[in-house]
Motif scaffolding. Structure first.
Motif, PDB file in Angstrom:
ATOM      1  N   GLU A 159      -6.677  -3.335 -14.227  1.00  0.00           N
ATOM      2  CA  GLU A 159      -6.289  -2.911 -12.886  1.00  0.00           C
ATOM      3  C   GLU A 159      -6.261  -4.083 -11.912  1.00  0.00           C
ATOM      4  OE1 GLU A 159      -5.062  -0.118 -11.660  1.00  0.00           O
ATOM      5  OE2 GLU A 159      -5.014   0.622 -13.718  1.00  0.00           O
ATOM      6  N   ALA A 160      -7.251  -4.974 -11.997  1.00  0.00           N
ATOM      7  CA  ALA A 160      -7.314  -6.122 -11.090  1.00  0.00           C
ATOM      8  C   ALA A 160      -6.218  -7.134 -11.384  1.00  0.00           C
ATOM      9  CB  ALA A 160      -8.680  -6.789 -11.187  1.00  0.00           C
ATOM     10  N   ILE A 161      -5.760  -7.161 -12.632  1.00  0.00           N
ATOM     11  CA  ILE A 161      -4.739  -8.128 -13.038  1.00  0.00           C
ATOM     12  C   ILE A 161      -3.331  -7.592 -12.831  1.00  0.00           C
ATOM     13  CG2 ILE A 161      -3.751  -9.297 -15.062  1.00  0.00           C
ATOM     14  CD1 ILE A 161      -6.627  -9.566 -16.127  1.00  0.00           C
ATOM     15  N   ALA A 162      -3.082  -6.351 -13.260  1.00  0.00           N
ATOM     16  CA  ALA A 162      -1.706  -5.848 -13.279  1.00  0.00           C
ATOM     17  C   ALA A 162      -1.560  -4.429 -12.751  1.00  0.00           C
ATOM     18  CB  ALA A 162      -1.144  -5.913 -14.700  1.00  0.00           C
ATOM     19  N   GLY A 163      -2.594  -3.885 -12.130  1.00  0.00           N
ATOM     20  CA  GLY A 163      -2.486  -2.560 -11.533  1.00  0.00           C
ATOM     21  C   GLY A 163      -1.726  -2.593 -10.221  1.00  0.00           C
ATOM     22  N   LYS A 164      -1.511  -1.417  -9.646  1.00  0.00           N
ATOM     23  CA  LYS A 164      -0.737  -1.345  -8.402  1.00  0.00           C
ATOM     24  C   LYS A 164      -1.478  -1.968  -7.226  1.00  0.00           C
ATOM     25  CE  LYS A 164       2.244   2.537  -9.578  1.00  0.00           C
ATOM     26  NZ  LYS A 164       2.726   3.892  -9.206  1.00  0.00           N
ATOM     27  N   ARG A 165      -2.807  -2.080  -7.328  1.00  0.00           N
ATOM     28  CA  ARG A 165      -3.578  -2.730  -6.270  1.00  0.00           C
ATOM     29  C   ARG A 165      -4.260  -3.985  -6.801  1.00  0.00           C
ATOM     30  NH1 ARG A 165      -6.654   2.374  -3.394  1.00  0.00           N
ATOM     31  NH2 ARG A 165      -5.157   3.929  -4.043  1.00  0.00           N
ATOM     32  N   ALA A 166      -3.569  -4.694  -7.650  1.00  0.00           N
ATOM     33  CA  ALA A 166      -4.120  -5.918  -8.233  1.00  0.00           C
ATOM     34  C   ALA A 166      -4.416  -6.947  -7.151  1.00  0.00           C
ATOM     35  CB  ALA A 166      -3.140  -6.498  -9.246  1.00  0.00           C
ATOM     36  N   TYR A 167      -5.389  -7.807  -7.417  1.00  0.00           N
ATOM     37  CA  TYR A 167      -5.801  -8.806  -6.434  1.00  0.00           C
ATOM     38  C   TYR A 167      -4.653  -9.719  -6.011  1.00  0.00           C
ATOM     39  CZ  TYR A 167     -10.733  -7.664  -7.307  1.00  0.00           C
ATOM     40  OH  TYR A 167     -11.929  -7.029  -7.398  1.00  0.00           O
ATOM     41  N   TRP A 168      -3.743 -10.012  -6.926  1.00  0.00           N
ATOM     42  CA  TRP A 168      -2.655 -10.939  -6.618  1.00  0.00           C
ATOM     43  C   TRP A 168      -1.347 -10.225  -6.293  1.00  0.00           C
ATOM     44  CZ3 TRP A 168      -3.413 -15.286 -10.823  1.00  0.00           C
ATOM     45  CH2 TRP A 168      -4.606 -15.976 -10.537  1.00  0.00           C
ATOM     46  N   GLY A 169      -1.414  -8.926  -6.043  1.00  0.00           N
ATOM     47  CA  GLY A 169      -0.217  -8.195  -5.668  1.00  0.00           C
ATOM     48  C   GLY A 169       0.354  -7.377  -6.817  1.00  0.00           C
ATOM     49  N   THR A 282      -1.230 -10.637 -26.481  1.00  0.00           N
ATOM     50  CA  THR A 282      -1.313  -9.596 -25.450  1.00  0.00           C
ATOM     51  C   THR A 282      -1.813 -10.175 -24.131  1.00  0.00           C
ATOM     52  OG1 THR A 282      -1.671  -7.806 -27.027  1.00  0.00           O
ATOM     53  CG2 THR A 282      -2.530  -7.471 -24.796  1.00  0.00           C
ATOM     54  N   LEU A 283      -2.867 -10.974 -24.192  1.00  0.00           N
ATOM     55  CA  LEU A 283      -3.448 -11.518 -22.972  1.00  0.00           C
ATOM     56  C   LEU A 283      -2.538 -12.552 -22.333  1.00  0.00           C
ATOM     57  CD1 LEU A 283      -7.194 -11.801 -24.048  1.00  0.00           C
ATOM     58  CD2 LEU A 283      -6.065  -9.974 -22.757  1.00  0.00           C
ATOM     59  N   VAL A 284      -1.820 -13.322 -23.137  1.00  0.00           N
ATOM     60  CA  VAL A 284      -0.856 -14.284 -22.580  1.00  0.00           C
ATOM     61  C   VAL A 284       0.236 -13.534 -21.811  1.00  0.00           C
ATOM     62  CG1 VAL A 284       0.960 -15.939 -23.181  1.00  0.00           C
ATOM     63  CG2 VAL A 284      -1.295 -16.114 -24.251  1.00  0.00           C
ATOM     64  N   THR A 285       0.731 -12.447 -22.383  1.00  0.00           N
ATOM     65  CA  THR A 285       1.767 -11.670 -21.707  1.00  0.00           C
ATOM     66  C   THR A 285       1.218 -10.988 -20.466  1.00  0.00           C
ATOM     67  OG1 THR A 285       2.760 -11.275 -23.890  1.00  0.00           O
ATOM     68  CG2 THR A 285       3.562  -9.942 -22.066  1.00  0.00           C
ATOM     69  N   LEU A 286      -0.016 -10.509 -20.536  1.00  0.00           N
ATOM     70  CA  LEU A 286      -0.655  -9.899 -19.371  1.00  0.00           C
ATOM     71  C   LEU A 286      -0.805 -10.923 -18.249  1.00  0.00           C
ATOM     72  CD1 LEU A 286      -2.090  -7.499 -18.038  1.00  0.00           C
ATOM     73  CD2 LEU A 286      -4.195  -8.207 -19.211  1.00  0.00           C
ATOM     74  N   ARG A 287      -1.202 -12.129 -18.595  1.00  0.00           N
ATOM     75  CA  ARG A 287      -1.327 -13.191 -17.596  1.00  0.00           C
ATOM     76  C   ARG A 287       0.027 -13.465 -16.944  1.00  0.00           C
ATOM     77  NH1 ARG A 287      -4.805 -16.108 -14.220  1.00  0.00           N
ATOM     78  NH2 ARG A 287      -4.124 -18.272 -14.066  1.00  0.00           N
ATOM     79  N   ARG A 288       1.089 -13.474 -17.751  1.00  0.00           N
ATOM     80  CA  ARG A 288       2.421 -13.721 -17.200  1.00  0.00           C
ATOM     81  C   ARG A 288       2.795 -12.630 -16.192  1.00  0.00           C
ATOM     82  NH1 ARG A 288       6.730 -17.538 -17.846  1.00  0.00           N
ATOM     83  NH2 ARG A 288       8.523 -16.598 -16.835  1.00  0.00           N
ATOM     84  N   LEU A 289       2.436 -11.384 -16.482  1.00  0.00           N
ATOM     85  CA  LEU A 289       2.710 -10.305 -15.544  1.00  0.00           C
ATOM     86  C   LEU A 289       1.919 -10.507 -14.254  1.00  0.00           C
ATOM     87  CD1 LEU A 289       4.448  -7.741 -15.565  1.00  0.00           C
ATOM     88  CD2 LEU A 289       2.427  -6.471 -16.326  1.00  0.00           C
ATOM     89  N   GLN A 290       0.684 -10.961 -14.380  1.00  0.00           N
ATOM     90  CA  GLN A 290      -0.140 -11.253 -13.208  1.00  0.00           C
ATOM     91  C   GLN A 290       0.498 -12.365 -12.367  1.00  0.00           C
ATOM     92  OE1 GLN A 290      -3.922 -13.169 -14.008  1.00  0.00           O
ATOM     93  NE2 GLN A 290      -4.868 -12.262 -12.194  1.00  0.00           N
TER      94      GLN A 290
END
Length: 328
Positions: A159-169, A282-290
């Motif tokens: 949620e903090a990385i890629a959720g709708k209210r993630a820290y980075w948008g 998976t985590l590399v792709t998640l980071r890219r989304l962040q």
């Protein structure tokens, strides 16, 4: 946001506090980088460089910043990693502050470490092998260390990385994202969420990490690899440190080589379970989304301006590869 007037205001605020660290008010001072925070270099009365970090307001609390410096100090005391020493003011405090047009900006000072960023074209894989060893050391320390009761750092979960209210948008605000691209990234987000939930967040897989070990935060000086900028350190999957280490270059064809080098170095210090290795794509792709969300929410920064809409298109291409099962 980052116009000359803004930067002049930051410099004036920082200068007002230089004497608290024993530096002259008119000491030589220049901007090094600006992104989440602004980093300046000053010179003390003997001409030695000192690095100052001016924090952005309303992101990290005072307790979170102090907690970061506590971990850095513990890592140094235990000889775990080469990283700059946080410097105390004359009164013994680690942090200063100044008012910036009604916002309080905290200031930290660090010793200057020489070196340069490892870059493609050098022996990048060789340095990622070293980075793997360093990262394993950081993780081992995080598992052993007992911070104070007041220790506070952000948790970087899905949620903090890629959720709708993630820290980075919200990545849905990505530059140039059309309806088709948004649909692709929605499918990707659902897949990534399911994959990290299946992986789990046990004490063996989830804990305190640096969370931003990309080349910009590494310094090569001879045989030494130093780690700087623990500003994003927090609680996340230990393997997310590799994902962060390939930030902004997830699409490059040499990433599998860097991954193997990093894993090789890590295994020289600590074992890597099969499920930990398997979660890396998976985590590399998640980071890219962040980072896609970050580029959109920080469009005023030089880094985001250099990325632009092509970065979003690259994220969609990576998403399609991941969804098809062909991610490297």
């Amino acid at each position: 946001m980052y116009d000359d007037g803004f930067l002049s205001r930051l410099e004036a605020g920082l200068r007002s506090g230089l004497p608290e660290w024993g530096l002259a008010h008119d000491a030589p001072l220049r901007l090094l980088t600006i992104s989440e925070n602004a980093t300046f270099m000053a010179e003390d009365r003997d001409g030695r460089p000192v690095v100052f970090r001016v924090h952005r307001p309303d992101y990290h609390s005072l307790e979170e910043i102090r907690s970061e410096l506590d971990w850095v100090s513990a890592l140094r005391a235990d000889g775990v990693a080469a990283t700059p020493e946080p410097l105390r003011r004359i009164d013994g405090e680690l942090l200063g502050a100044f008012d910036d047009d009604g916002s309080l900006r905290h200031v930290a000072a660090f010793e200057f470490l020489g070196g340069s960023e490892p870059a493609p074209g050098t022996d990048l894989a060789g340095w990622y092998r070293v980075l793997g060893r360093v990262t394993a050391g950081l993780h081992g320390h995080a598992r052993r260390w007992r911070p104070s009761d007041g220790f506070r750092r952000k948790t970087w979960d899905f949620e903090a990385i890629a959720g709708k209210r993630a820290y980075w948008g919200d990545w849905r605000a990505a530059l140039g994202l059309d309806k088709a691209g948004e649909a692709t990234l929605e499918r990707l987000a659902a897949r990534l969420r399911a994959e990290v939930e299946a992986y789990g967040a046990s004490p063996e897989t989830f804990g305190l990490i640096h969370a931003d070990l990309r080349p910009a935060n590494l310094l090569v000086d001879g045989e030494r690899l130093s780690v700087i900028d623990f500003d994003d350190c927090g609680f996340s999957w230990f393997m997310y440190d590799f994902a962060a280490a390939v930030s902004f270059m997830e699409h490059e064809p040499f990433i599998p080589e860097l991954r193997e080098a990093w894993l090789s170095g890590y295994r020289e210090v600590a074992p890597v379970a099969a499920k930990d290795e398997a979660i890396l794509p998976t985590l590399v792709t998640l980071r890219r989304l962040q980072l896609t969300a970050w580029v959109a929410s920080h469009a005023e920064t030089p880094t985001a301006q250099a990325m632009g809409e092509p970065f979003t298109r690259g994220t969609i291409e990576l998403a399609e590869r991941h969804l098809s099962g062909s991610a490297a």
